[in-house]
Enzyme design. Structure first.
Site, PDB file in Angstrom:
ATOM      1  N   LYS A   1       0.820  -1.216   0.000  1.00  0.00           N
ATOM      2  CA  LYS A   1       0.000   0.000   0.000  1.00  0.00           C
ATOM      3  C   LYS A   1       0.852   1.263   0.000  1.00  0.00           C
ATOM      4  CE  LYS A   1      -4.413  -1.687   1.457  1.00  0.00           C
ATOM      5  NZ  LYS A   1      -5.482  -1.717   2.446  1.00  0.00           N
TER       6      LYS A   1
ATOM      7  N   LYS B   1      -7.595 -12.737 -11.464  1.00  0.00           N
ATOM      8  CA  LYS B   1      -8.800 -12.673 -10.640  1.00  0.00           C
ATOM      9  C   LYS B   1      -9.703 -11.507 -11.054  1.00  0.00           C
ATOM     10  CE  LYS B   1      -9.135 -12.371  -5.953  1.00  0.00           C
ATOM     11  NZ  LYS B   1      -8.806 -12.514  -4.541  1.00  0.00           N
TER      12      LYS B   1
ATOM     13  N   LYS C   1     -12.211  -4.853  -9.750  1.00  0.00           N
ATOM     14  CA  LYS C   1     -13.293  -3.924 -10.047  1.00  0.00           C
ATOM     15  C   LYS C   1     -13.138  -3.038 -11.277  1.00  0.00           C
ATOM     16  CE  LYS C   1     -12.899  -3.702  -5.821  1.00  0.00           C
ATOM     17  NZ  LYS C   1     -12.744  -3.426  -4.402  1.00  0.00           N
TER      18      LYS C   1
HETATM   19  P1  AMP Z   1     -10.985  -7.084  -2.354  1.00  0.00           P
HETATM   20  O1  AMP Z   1     -12.168  -6.171  -2.475  1.00  0.00           O
HETATM   21  O2  AMP Z   1     -10.336  -7.357  -3.663  1.00  0.00           O
HETATM   22  O3  AMP Z   1     -10.046  -6.672  -1.259  1.00  0.00           O
HETATM   23  O4  AMP Z   1     -11.577  -8.512  -1.886  1.00  0.00           O
HETATM   24  C1  AMP Z   1     -12.085  -8.780  -0.629  1.00  0.00           C
HETATM   25  C2  AMP Z   1     -12.326 -10.277  -0.504  1.00  0.00           C
HETATM   26  O5  AMP Z   1     -13.333 -10.681  -1.458  1.00  0.00           O
HETATM   27  C3  AMP Z   1     -11.099 -11.143  -0.830  1.00  0.00           C
HETATM   28  O6  AMP Z   1     -10.330 -11.392   0.313  1.00  0.00           O
HETATM   29  C4  AMP Z   1     -11.738 -12.436  -1.358  1.00  0.00           C
HETATM   30  O7  AMP Z   1     -12.119 -13.271  -0.281  1.00  0.00           O
HETATM   31  C5  AMP Z   1     -13.014 -11.951  -2.019  1.00  0.00           C
HETATM   32  N1  AMP Z   1     -12.821 -11.789  -3.487  1.00  0.00           N
HETATM   33  C6  AMP Z   1     -12.494 -10.651  -4.157  1.00  0.00           C
HETATM   34  N2  AMP Z   1     -12.400 -10.873  -5.482  1.00  0.00           N
HETATM   35  C7  AMP Z   1     -12.667 -12.182  -5.677  1.00  0.00           C
HETATM   36  C8  AMP Z   1     -12.712 -13.039  -6.816  1.00  0.00           C
HETATM   37  N3  AMP Z   1     -12.493 -12.580  -8.046  1.00  0.00           N
HETATM   38  N4  AMP Z   1     -13.014 -14.351  -6.634  1.00  0.00           N
HETATM   39  C9  AMP Z   1     -13.259 -14.839  -5.399  1.00  0.00           C
HETATM   40  N5  AMP Z   1     -13.220 -14.095  -4.270  1.00  0.00           N
HETATM   41  C10 AMP Z   1     -12.934 -12.787  -4.393  1.00  0.00           C
END
Ligand code: AMP
Length: 347
Positions: free
Chosen positions: A115, A217, A220
């Site tokens: 970060k 993965k 957003k």
């Molecule tokens: P983030 O908003 O990317 O920090 O994601 C928060 C949590 O959401 C992560 O720790 C994962 O458990 C889940 N997550 C986010 N993106 C994915 C994805 N593409 N597939 C599965 N789980 C996800």
């Protein structure tokens, strides 16, 4: 059967996509459904302000996230659901933990290093901090803030206030839970036992892949993610563009696997069988699969959209749910903080 206490923090901002739903939210709902579990789920708004934010958007985003989780099925009668900043014990215990945690432990955190790099990218004068660790801070206006460094102490407080047996986390948070365990051990050793050393309850590492680059993965950005708030047209448009056409890199088959994974979660059995048979027979038409999947995903979230719209139109009711959650959380957190203060000699 003895009750099990579970604590989970929820990101306070950002648009949620179907990867979040399948990889995170669904598991929180499953945990909540077990009557042996006592769940404390909170929106981590204090963590949210460690990265750049706009004041005007902060409250709106927080309300949006609260309405989203409640509409997806978080039940305030089963789960203690609240905003982190409403329970002042979180920040107080975090401060106490700041004072017993060596800086070296905090500099080691991978997420801190990542970060800092994100917040200070774009240059600035490089200063070597913390000796050998060589963290670079820039002197431009986006210089990394202290909250980013002490974030794991707040997270340890978030967890330990509720004395949970387990903490459901994604892989990216495992290191922070380990630090929380270390802090618990250190506190117990120095002042007398109060805290359990909570286990990490690693969520199933389900990965929903990007529609545009299925080797990565889903996150957003752009058209790679299907957001929970997307309209039918947006879902159709994004799925239509999803990578399935053959290319040399192997992305095509990863893309098809990803669509089948989504179908498995969102489509009825009959549809799943129809397309599985078509694939076996070599007669699969991607356009038909994408169109059907778009409709199924849209319909799957129909009830959610209605509920969310309704909740956002009733901000007083939303505030009441969050207020009630906070007062229930405070009862538990206040008791723990009292024990902590007594142990360390704070009057
Ligand atoms: P983030 O908003 O990317 O920090 O994601 C928060 C949590 O959401 C992560 O720790 C994962 O458990 C889940 N997550 C986010 N993106 C994915 C994805 N593409 N597939 C599965 N789980 C996800």
């Amino acid at each position: 059967m003895t009750q099990q206490t579970l604590v989970a923090g929820i990101r306070a901002s950002g648009k949620l996509h179907i990867g979040h739903y399948l990889g995170l939210i669904k598991q929180l709902l499953d945990t909540q459904a077990d009557p042996n579990n006592r769940c404390f789920y909170f929106i981590a708004d204090l963590h949210g302000i460690t990265t750049p934010f706009e004041s005007k958007e902060l409250s709106q985003n927080t309300l949006d996230i609260a309405a989203t989780y409640l509409s997806l099925g978080i039940d305030p009668n089963k789960t203690t659901f609240f905003l982190q900043n409403h329970v002042l014990e979180h920040a107080t215990l975090a401060w106490i933990f700041n004072c017993i945690t060596p800086l070296g432990e905090l500099y080691r955190m991978t997420q801190f290093k990542d970060k800092v790099e994100q917040q200070t990218s774009g240059g600035g004068k490089k200063v070597s901090m913390a000796g050998k660790i060589g963290i670079q801070i820039s002197q431009n206006k986006e210089v990394a803030n202290a909250g980013l460094l002490t974030y794991p102490c707040l997270m340890a407080a978030d967890i330990l206030l509720y004395k949970p047996s387990a903490v459901p986390v994604g892989e990216d948070q495992v290191q922070h839970v380990e630090l929380a365990r270390l802090i618990a051990k250190k506190f117990n050793g120095k002042f007398g036992k109060i805290f359990p050393e909570p286990q990490t309850y690693l969520r199933k590492p389900l990965r929903i892949m990007s529609l545009q680059d299925p080797t990565k993965k889903m996150s957003k950005t752009g058209d790679e993610a299907l957001l929970l708030d997307d309209t039918r047209e947006e879902i159709q448009r994004k799925l239509k563009k999803a990578v399935t056409a053959s290319d040399a890199s192997g992305k095509a088959s990863a893309g098809v696997d990803n669509l089948f994974l989504l179908m498995n979660s969102f489509s009825p059995e009959k549809t799943k069988k129809y397309f599985a048979d078509k694939q076996t027979e070599g007669l699969l038409q991607y356009s038909e699969l994408k169109q059907t999947l778009a409709d199924d995903i849209y319909n799957f979230f129909a009830e959610f959209r209605e509920k969310k719209k309704e909740l956002l139109n009733k901000p007083d009711y939303l505030a009441e749910i969050l207020g009630d959650g906070a007062s229930r959380a405070r009862k538990v957190a206040g008791q723990t903080l009292l024990e902590v203060k007594q142990k360390i000699g704070l009057l």
